[in-house]
Design a protein around this motif. Structure first.
Motif, mmCIF file in Angstrom:
data_model
loop_
_atom_site.group_PDB
_atom_site.id
_atom_site.type_symbol
_atom_site.label_atom_id
_atom_site.label_comp_id
_atom_site.label_asym_id
_atom_site.label_seq_id
_atom_site.Cartn_x
_atom_site.Cartn_y
_atom_site.Cartn_z
ATOM 1 N N TYR A 66 0.844 -1.194 0.000
ATOM 2 C CA TYR A 66 0.000 0.000 0.000
ATOM 3 C C TYR A 66 0.881 1.247 0.000
ATOM 4 O O TYR A 66 1.865 1.275 0.724
ATOM 5 N N PRO A 67 0.614 2.304 -0.739
ATOM 6 C CA PRO A 67 -0.508 2.320 -1.676
ATOM 7 C C PRO A 67 -0.158 1.636 -2.994
ATOM 8 O O PRO A 67 0.910 1.867 -3.545
ATOM 9 N N ASN A 68 -1.050 0.810 -3.441
ATOM 10 C CA ASN A 68 -0.908 0.144 -4.717
ATOM 11 C C ASN A 68 -2.046 0.653 -5.577
ATOM 12 O O ASN A 68 -3.191 0.621 -5.173
ATOM 13 N N ARG A 69 -1.737 1.158 -6.757
ATOM 14 C CA ARG A 69 -2.758 1.864 -7.534
ATOM 15 C C ARG A 69 -4.014 1.025 -7.765
ATOM 16 O O ARG A 69 -5.099 1.558 -7.898
ATOM 17 N N GLN A 70 -3.861 -0.293 -7.824
ATOM 18 C CA GLN A 70 -5.040 -1.100 -8.088
ATOM 19 C C GLN A 70 -5.509 -1.871 -6.871
ATOM 20 O O GLN A 70 -6.362 -2.736 -6.965
ATOM 21 N N GLY A 71 -4.940 -1.570 -5.715
ATOM 22 C CA GLY A 71 -5.376 -2.212 -4.489
ATOM 23 C C GLY A 71 -4.852 -3.629 -4.368
ATOM 24 O O GLY A 71 -4.108 -4.111 -5.229
ATOM 25 N N PRO A 72 -5.241 -4.303 -3.289
ATOM 26 C CA PRO A 72 -4.807 -5.679 -3.068
ATOM 27 C C PRO A 72 -5.137 -6.547 -4.280
ATOM 28 O O PRO A 72 -6.245 -6.475 -4.805
ATOM 29 N N THR A 73 -4.189 -7.327 -4.712
ATOM 30 C CA THR A 73 -4.331 -8.104 -5.942
ATOM 31 C C THR A 73 -4.000 -9.566 -5.670
ATOM 32 O O THR A 73 -3.022 -9.851 -4.978
ATOM 33 N N VAL A 74 -4.819 -10.478 -6.198
ATOM 34 C CA VAL A 74 -4.525 -11.903 -6.039
ATOM 35 C C VAL A 74 -3.544 -12.321 -7.131
ATOM 36 O O VAL A 74 -3.789 -12.085 -8.315
ATOM 37 N N ILE A 75 -2.431 -12.899 -6.723
ATOM 38 C CA ILE A 75 -1.398 -13.312 -7.685
ATOM 39 C C ILE A 75 -1.283 -14.837 -7.674
ATOM 40 O O ILE A 75 -1.174 -15.448 -6.611
#
Ligand SMILES: *Cc1c(COP(=O)(O)O)cnc(C)c1O
Length: 379
Positions: free
Chosen positions: A302-311
């Motif tokens: 955070y901050p990540n422009r696209q929010g929490p992401t499942v990888i």
């Protein structure tokens, strides 16, 4: 549970898709909130003086961005056209009417070769000439014809010598820095950050993270440049003949919808929003059946422009389908499912699947994970 298929699309034979690839242009940007739609409907019920509306909207944006002057544009690509045009002509009305013919004008715009992209044509539309530089050659490429240094911030793009140093070199040489930060929202702090770092103008998309109409955007920055950009813009309906920005119209509905979206965007609590997105990511992660060698984790920085992401990534003992097969299998679903990663995602090839969650509803999450489990287990 089935995905909602609105009648307006059914009549056209267009099926909705599931967008787990973030606020990308090709699937329609973002979903506008009901308040935004309502404001658009209200705005459409009367006539107004469009120049006046533009003026007020620009002032609102400037307050939000902490900048001297702003224009609501028809998208970040239009912002790029206008800021490039402004750098080429300044306030010279004779030059303004001559565009895109830039003969005899300063028309060279420097761009880092690692930042070339699908949108940089926009710098050339008003007659700009893009000249590439690398980390060693920025100052060497500056000459009498240079009018600006372009900088693009986007995932997987080369940062080159960095924005701060680019600004320093530009200003030392009396040149403006014009920034494409189309999809760098959230975090909201970016609305003011680049301005406070000293960029002369910056463009953002209105129809990505902000959640406004897809054909809106921001151009904001220093008054000197923005006044010239305004002369080139659709906003300037009376005083300039043949403005280069005339085809990039922003309607009263779009301006109002955009301002409503921007207000809501600023009111939203980014931490709460992030927590909500994290919950969705966790739900997806929990619903994916574990496999030997299949690594599933949540990128939560955070901050990540696209929010929490499942990888999803693949260890050496993994025997199932990898990113390309998974991405293909998902996109062949009914409804089509689009995720990030693989060859799809900007400049970088990653043998990973990236599931962006912010725009997903519960029904989407079920459809995605059902299909994903089928694809993974089919081998
Ligand atoms: C989306 C995007 C654009 C174009 O923005 P629009 O608002 O669609 O015109 C330009 N540059 C980058 C890096 C983008 O991601």
């Amino acid at each position: 549970m089935k995905k909602n298929w609105p009648n307006v699309y059914k009549e056209l034979g267009i099926k909705p898709v599931i967008n787990a690839r973030s606020w990308v242009t090709v699937y329609g940007g973002s979903i506008m909130k009901p308040e935004v739609i309502n404001s658009i409907q209200e705005a459409s019920s009367v006539f107004v003086d469009l120049e006046e509306l533009h003026e007020v909207a620009g002032e609102f944006v400037s307050k939000v961005c902490g900048s001297e002057m702003s224009i609501v544009t028809s998208g970040c690509a239009a912002s790029i056209v206008l800021m490039a045009a402004a750098c080429i002509t300044g306030m010279d009305r004779d030059k303004i009417t001559k565009l895109p013919n830039t003969e005899g004008m300063k028309n060279e715009i420097l761009i880092h070769k690692g930042q070339r992209n699908n949108y940089d044509k926009a710098f050339e539309i008003p007659g700009g000439k893009l000249i590439e530089y690398d980390n060693e050659s920025l100052e060497k490429k500056i000459n009498k014809k240079t009018c600006a240094i372009a900088y693009i911030i986007a995932p997987f793009f080369d940062e080159g010598i960095g924005l701060q140093q680019t600004i320093e070199i530009a200003h030392k040489n009396n040149l403006p820095v014009i920034l494409d930060a189309a999809a760098e929202l959230p975090p909201r702090e970016n609305l003011t950050k680049f301005i406070s770092m000293g960029v002369d103008a910056v463009g953002f998309s209105g129809g990505k993270g902000i959640g406004g109409p897809q054909s809106t955007g921001i151009l904001t920055g220093k008054r000197e440049l923005l006044e010239a950009a305004q002369l080139h813009s659709f906003q300037n309906l009376h005083t300039t003949k043949a403005a280069i920005g005339r085809p990039m119209k922003v309607t009263k509905e779009n301006i109002v919808g955009f301002i409503t979206a921007l207000k809501l965007f600023m009111e939203d609590d980014e931490i709460l929003e992030n927590n909500l997105w994290h919950k969705k990511a966790q739900l997806i992660k929990d619903k994916i059946k574990p496999q030997d060698g299949l690594k599933i984790y949540i990128d939560d920085k955070y901050p990540n422009r696209q929010g929490p992401t499942v990888i999803l990534s693949f260890e050496s003992n993994y025997e199932g389908p990898k990113s390309e097969k998974i991405i293909e299998g998902l996109s062949n679903n009914d409804p089509k499912i689009f995720v990030g990663g693989g060859l799809n995602d900007g400049h970088a090839y990653m043998d990973e699947v990236h599931i962006f969650v912010h725009s997903l509803e519960e029904v989407d999450i079920n459809i995605i994970t059902n299909k994903l489990n089928k694809i993974i287990q089919s081998y």
